[in-house]
Design a protein around this motif. Structure first.
Motif, PDB file in Angstrom:
ATOM      1  N   GLN A 117       0.823  -1.203   0.000  1.00  0.00           N
ATOM      2  CA  GLN A 117       0.000   0.000   0.000  1.00  0.00           C
ATOM      3  C   GLN A 117       0.862   1.259   0.000  1.00  0.00           C
ATOM      4  O   GLN A 117       0.562   2.230  -0.708  1.00  0.00           O
ATOM      5  CB  GLN A 117      -0.936  -0.001   1.214  1.00  0.00           C
ATOM      6  N   LEU A 120       2.284   1.874  -3.433  1.00  0.00           N
ATOM      7  CA  LEU A 120       1.274   2.442  -4.324  1.00  0.00           C
ATOM      8  C   LEU A 120       1.010   3.916  -3.984  1.00  0.00           C
ATOM      9  O   LEU A 120       0.939   4.764  -4.880  1.00  0.00           O
ATOM     10  CB  LEU A 120      -0.024   1.639  -4.229  1.00  0.00           C
ATOM     11  N   GLU A 121       0.876   4.212  -2.705  1.00  0.00           N
ATOM     12  CA  GLU A 121       0.585   5.588  -2.289  1.00  0.00           C
ATOM     13  C   GLU A 121       1.703   6.559  -2.672  1.00  0.00           C
ATOM     14  O   GLU A 121       1.438   7.717  -3.008  1.00  0.00           O
ATOM     15  CB  GLU A 121       0.366   5.635  -0.778  1.00  0.00           C
ATOM     16  N   LYS A 167       7.070   3.167  -9.336  1.00  0.00           N
ATOM     17  CA  LYS A 167       6.667   2.575 -10.607  1.00  0.00           C
ATOM     18  C   LYS A 167       7.301   1.223 -10.897  1.00  0.00           C
ATOM     19  O   LYS A 167       6.947   0.562 -11.884  1.00  0.00           O
ATOM     20  CB  LYS A 167       6.996   3.540 -11.752  1.00  0.00           C
ATOM     21  N   TYR A 212       0.682 -10.648  -6.210  1.00  0.00           N
ATOM     22  CA  TYR A 212       0.470  -9.209  -6.380  1.00  0.00           C
ATOM     23  C   TYR A 212       0.683  -8.708  -7.809  1.00  0.00           C
ATOM     24  O   TYR A 212       0.359  -7.550  -8.098  1.00  0.00           O
ATOM     25  CB  TYR A 212       1.416  -8.425  -5.455  1.00  0.00           C
ATOM     26  N   THR A 219      -2.354  -7.083  -9.682  1.00  0.00           N
ATOM     27  CA  THR A 219      -2.800  -5.887  -8.956  1.00  0.00           C
ATOM     28  C   THR A 219      -1.849  -4.725  -9.173  1.00  0.00           C
ATOM     29  O   THR A 219      -2.265  -3.586  -9.447  1.00  0.00           O
ATOM     30  CB  THR A 219      -2.908  -6.183  -7.451  1.00  0.00           C
ATOM     31  N   LEU A 220      -0.550  -5.007  -9.063  1.00  0.00           N
ATOM     32  CA  LEU A 220       0.452  -3.957  -9.226  1.00  0.00           C
ATOM     33  C   LEU A 220       0.502  -3.438 -10.657  1.00  0.00           C
ATOM     34  O   LEU A 220       0.627  -2.231 -10.899  1.00  0.00           O
ATOM     35  CB  LEU A 220       1.823  -4.491  -8.806  1.00  0.00           C
ATOM     36  N   LYS A 237      -1.923  -3.342 -12.786  1.00  0.00           N
ATOM     37  CA  LYS A 237      -3.110  -2.518 -13.025  1.00  0.00           C
ATOM     38  C   LYS A 237      -2.927  -1.101 -12.510  1.00  0.00           C
ATOM     39  O   LYS A 237      -3.571  -0.162 -12.991  1.00  0.00           O
ATOM     40  CB  LYS A 237      -4.333  -3.163 -12.363  1.00  0.00           C
ATOM     41  N   GLU A 238      -2.030  -0.955 -11.517  1.00  0.00           N
ATOM     42  CA  GLU A 238      -1.715   0.375 -10.972  1.00  0.00           C
ATOM     43  C   GLU A 238      -0.562   1.037 -11.717  1.00  0.00           C
ATOM     44  O   GLU A 238      -0.076   2.098 -11.309  1.00  0.00           O
ATOM     45  CB  GLU A 238      -1.365   0.254  -9.486  1.00  0.00           C
TER      46      GLU A 238
END
Length: 314
Positions: A85, A88-89, A93, A105, A108-109, A111-112
């Motif tokens: 988290q 991401l915050e 990259k 992960y 999920t990663l 997609k961010e």
């Protein structure tokens, strides 16, 4: 070496296909930013950081470089969801994961908007990484320091075999500290290299000065891979190592090994400088490292040696 792009430089948007290992107790923001500022990819080592310390290091690294950098995350450590988290915050990259399932992960990663590389020690797990959809694979040979694979496959054997079975960018790790070793890895099929031990003995590494001086005093045979019953790790043969080895005289008692390991042994050794009772993790290539220098000098030496390697006709 040529500045022509390859798979690794193109993926991470860096000048040279040189990645600094995210070593615990060594890889703070100073080391990571210095590597990135010199054209490689610096990695902050999250494995030895509480979440708030990780956030601080990411923020300081962003202030110290405008070049790409990433975070290395061993998936066997606690607070994993909180660490992810924070990454991401803070808008990181690039993430390098290890010691866990790459499927956990990766999607999920990605997609961010993150690029995900995963570290493996065998062709079998490299193929699992490819199936998981990672962006790059780090294949690490038995020579490497720190946590390692149980199969004891050397980098020279591992890289060409992995290359035959994957299509993703391949990064070689383990036993690389010289430009000639870097070129050899790339001739064998690697698109880039990840270097740990050489960067551990730099001015910018966050490890203790006594430990850095110990690194440059090591010779062949001074490290050994042990603790296969728990998580294999290559470490220096100091008092702590020999205390562990004595337990094998009475059988492979996992609980006794855990008790002797205790807590914070690696911090005690590499960060606090206790060279007898601390856990000292370093690769076999430490025998070739004989001076503590700046990251800039490491790059100068690597690139000079890489370019000077001659090829011979038979």
């Amino acid at each position: 070496m040529s500045e022509k792009e390859n798979k690794v430089t193109d993926l991470f948007k860096i000048k040279y296909p040189i990645i600094q290992g995210g070593m615990i107790w060594h890889s703070g923001w100073r080391l990571a930013s210095a590597v990135s500022n010199n054209g490689g990819l610096g990695l902050i080592g999250a494995g030895s950081m509480y979440p708030d310390i990780l956030r601080e290091n990411i923020q300081k690294c962003k202030a110290a470089t405008d070049k790409p950098f990433g975070v290395n995350v061993p998936m066997l450590y606690p607070n994993l969801d909180e660490v992810i988290q924070i990454i991401l915050e803070e808008g990181v990259k690039i993430i390098f994961t290890s010691a866990g399932n790459p499927k956990t992960y990766t999607e999920t990663l990605q997609k961010e908007g993150l690029k995900v590389a995963h570290v493996v020690s065998s062709t079998k797990f490299a193929m699992k990484c490819e199936d998981a959809g990672v962006d790059a694979i780090v294949a690490e040979g038995f020579e490497a320091g720190g946590h390692n694979g149980r199969d004891e496959t050397t980098t020279f054997c591992l890289i060409p075999n992995v290359k035959k079975h994957i299509s993703k960018p391949l990064i070689a790790a383990g036993g690389i500290a010289l430009g000639s070793q870097m070129k050899a890895a790339m001739i064998l099929g690697a698109d880039g290299v990840q270097i740990g031990s050489r960067f551990a003995a730099t001015l910018e590494a966050s490890s203790h000065e006594s430990w850095k001086n110990k690194i440059i005093s090591l010779n062949e045979g001074d490290t050994h891979l042990t603790l296969k019953e728990l998580a294999p790790v290559r470490m220096v043969k100091n008092k702590f190592f020999h205390d562990l080895e004595k337990l094998y005289d009475t059988g492979r008692n996992v609980e006794a090994l855990k008790e002797t390991l205790g807590r914070a042994r690696s911090k005690r050794g590499m960060f606090e400088g206790d060279l007898e009772e601390g856990e000292l993790e370093i690769g076999q290539v430490s025998a070739l490292i004989k001076e503590i220098i700046s990251v800039e000098e490491v790059f100068q030496n690597l690139l000079k040696e890489y370019r000077e390697v001659k090829s011979f006709d038979l």
